[in-house]
Structure formats: structure tokens, C-alpha cells
Scaffold this active site. Structure first.
Site, short mmCIF file in Angstrom:
data_model
loop_
_atom_site.label_atom_id
_atom_site.label_comp_id
_atom_site.label_asym_id
_atom_site.label_seq_id
_atom_site.Cartn_x
_atom_site.Cartn_y
_atom_site.Cartn_z
N ASP A 1 0.83 -1.20 0.00
CA ASP A 1 0.00 0.00 0.00
C ASP A 1 0.86 1.26 0.00
OD1 ASP A 1 -1.56 2.24 1.64
OD2 ASP A 1 -3.04 0.91 0.73
N ARG A 2 0.63 2.11 -0.98
CA ARG A 2 1.44 3.32 -1.15
C ARG A 2 1.20 4.33 -0.04
NH1 ARG A 2 -0.48 -0.33 -3.86
NH2 ARG A 2 -2.21 0.94 -4.63
N THR A 3 -0.07 4.58 0.27
CA THR A 3 -0.39 5.56 1.30
C THR A 3 0.13 5.13 2.66
OG1 THR A 3 -2.33 6.46 0.16
CG2 THR A 3 -2.30 6.64 2.56
N CYS B 1 -0.85 4.87 -11.18
CA CYS B 1 -1.12 5.13 -9.76
C CYS B 1 -0.53 6.48 -9.42
CB CYS B 1 -0.51 4.06 -8.86
SG CYS B 1 -0.69 4.41 -7.08
N THR C 1 -0.36 7.98 -6.43
CA THR C 1 0.38 7.98 -5.17
C THR C 1 1.78 7.40 -5.35
OG1 THR C 1 -1.75 7.64 -4.08
CG2 THR C 1 0.21 7.46 -2.71
N ALA C 2 1.92 6.43 -6.26
CA ALA C 2 3.23 5.82 -6.51
C ALA C 2 4.23 6.83 -7.06
CB ALA C 2 3.09 4.64 -7.46
N LYS D 1 -12.28 0.06 -4.06
CA LYS D 1 -11.30 -1.00 -3.81
C LYS D 1 -11.96 -2.23 -3.18
CE LYS D 1 -7.08 1.83 -3.40
NZ LYS D 1 -6.31 1.24 -4.50
N CYS E 1 -6.25 10.64 -7.92
CA CYS E 1 -6.24 9.23 -7.57
C CYS E 1 -6.94 8.48 -8.69
CB CYS E 1 -6.97 9.00 -6.24
SG CYS E 1 -7.18 7.25 -5.81
#
Length: 245
Positions: free
Chosen positions: A48-50, A84, A86-87, A168, A199
Site C-alpha cells: 500500500d502506497r499511502t 497510480c 500515489t506511486a 477497492k 487518484c
């Protein structure tokens, strides 16, 4: 295979599916061979990135995506797309791994925003808490001479519900009323001129519930168009040089 690009996705899978669906729908075609050549890496088990951005004791997603980039680089695609937002926290580090261009989704999105809404000054941002915390979009928006307006706590909780619960957890189920309420709050409560969907799950919400009048900058939709533009340009150049598959 020659004349192709790589899509690094799976973060999440439903959002990546939206990217691929839009890519295929928007590519001008009359026959099978008109579609674009690409490799999809749907790496669903990327940490998970976050979670990592907010707490560095959590599993780091960098080495996992970095390995994908290095593997794909050996195949020599024309470019890569990381589906993505956030990535992109590690975008500069990812690009240092290879000479193959990696499209920068936040940068491309804000460039398009400036063209489409040149008069917009207060730019709202809705995204994962990781993207809100890492400043990726803040930097791009401020570099464009605009003011960043972040979602407040209440709006962020609604954004989280839409991203993590509706999409998700529930396999892409989109509550259009919730999405539209978020946009309304960003427009009227936060007094924004346009709203960045930072996002890919929010981009999926936009795809499934586009029936509103708010000005949105849909990063994934924009990177789809950029992917097609670049891939077709590369294909044309290859044909002119006599390259074949």
C-alpha cells in the site's frame, strides 16, 4: 514485439482496468492491427502506497515497483506508464533506474489543466491521504502559478470512503451521489475554480458518474490521451523508418 509501451498497474486493479478500457476505446481503429501494442504489468500485490508514505515502518513499495521497471526495461519499450498517482512519490527515483521515459502523471495532468482552464486560480485537490501528504500535486499546481486548496477533514473522510470502500473493497462499485457530493463540497465549501482528481480510483468514479457540471482535471483520463498520442507518434516514426514487428 516492437513499437510498444509498458503499463505498470494493479494499484488498484479496477482503476488499471479503467485505464486500459479508455485506452482501447479512444484509440482510432478500423481493424485489429490499429490497436496499440502494450504490455500490462498488473502487479496487485505492491504494498500500500499511502500506508508507507504516512508511516515509513510499513512495507516500502519502491523496491517492488523498481523491480518491475528494471524487468520491463530489458524488453526496451518506447515508454512506461505507472497507473497510480500515489506511486509517483518516488517518480524521480524510478526514472533514474532507466533511460526509457516514464510518463509523469501529475505533471502531465497539471499541464493540461493550465491549457483547459487558464483562468482557474484556486485548484482543489482530492486524492488518497498519501498523495495529499507527499506534496506531488501541490508542487505541480504551485509551479503552474495556482493556489492549492486541500480537502478538509470531513471531505477527506468521504474521499477515503469512495476510494477504499466503494471502489477497492466493492470491485469498482461507484456511489455517484457520494462522488458528486464531494465535488460540490470542494466547489462551494472550499471555493475552488477546478478540482484535480489525484487518484486513479477517483478517475474511475468520474468515468462511471460523469453527469455533473463541475470542472475536474482527471489525471488518468489525461494520461490515457497522452499514452495514445505518444504511442501513435512512435508507431508512425517506426513505419516511416521501415521498422516492422
Amino acid at each position: 514485439m516492437k513499437d510498444f509501451f509498458t503499463v505498470i498497474g494493479g494499484m488498484g486493479t479496477m482503476a488499471t482496468e479503467s485505464y486500459i478500457r479508455l485506452l482501447n476505446e479512444r484509440t482510432p481503429t478500423k481493424r485489429d492491427q490499429d490497436y496499440l501494442n502494450y504490455i500490462l504489468v498488473n502487479h496487485a500485490t505492491v504494498p500500500d502506497r499511502t500506508a508507507y508514505i504516512l508511516d515509513h515502518t510499513k512495507p516500502n513499495f519502491f523496491p517492488v515497483i523498481a523491480e518491475d521497471i528494471k524487468q520491463q526495461a530489458t524488453l526496451h519499450p518506447d515508454f512506461m506508464v505507472i497507473v497510480c498517482n500515489t506511486a509517483h512519490y518516488f517518480y524521480d527515483d524510478f526514472q533514474k533506474l532507466t533511460d526509457i521515459p516514464i510518463l509523469n502523471m501529475p505533471h502531465v495532468a497539471i499541464q493540461e489543466m493550465v491549457k483547459k482552464y487558464p483562468e482557474a486560480k484556486r485548484i482543489g485537490l482530492i486524492a488518497t491521504e498519501g498523495t495529499m501528504a507527499d506534496g506531488i500535486y501541490n508542487h505541480e499546481i504551485e509551479a503552474a502559478g495556482r493556489e492549492v486548496v486541500m480537502a478538509d477533514h470531513d471531505i477527506q473522510m468521504e474521499v477515503n470512503e469512495l476510494i477504499y470502500h466503494d471502489i477497492k473493497e466493492n470491485r469498482g462499485e461507484v456511489d455517484g451521489s457520494l462522488y458528486h457530493h464531494i465535488l460540490s463540497e470542494m466547489k462551494h465549501k472550499m471555493h475552488t475554480d477546478a478540482i484535480v482528481l489525484g487518484c486513479t480510483e477517483l478517475s474511475l468514479a468520474q468515468e462511471k458518474a460523469p453527469d455533473h457540471h463541475y470542472r475536474v482535471i482527471d489525471a488518468q483520463s489525461i494520461i490515457v490521451d497522452k499514452s495514445i498520442e505518444l504511442a501513435e507518434s512512435n508507431r508512425k516514426a517506426a513505419r516511416e523508418n521501415g521498422a516492422t514487428d
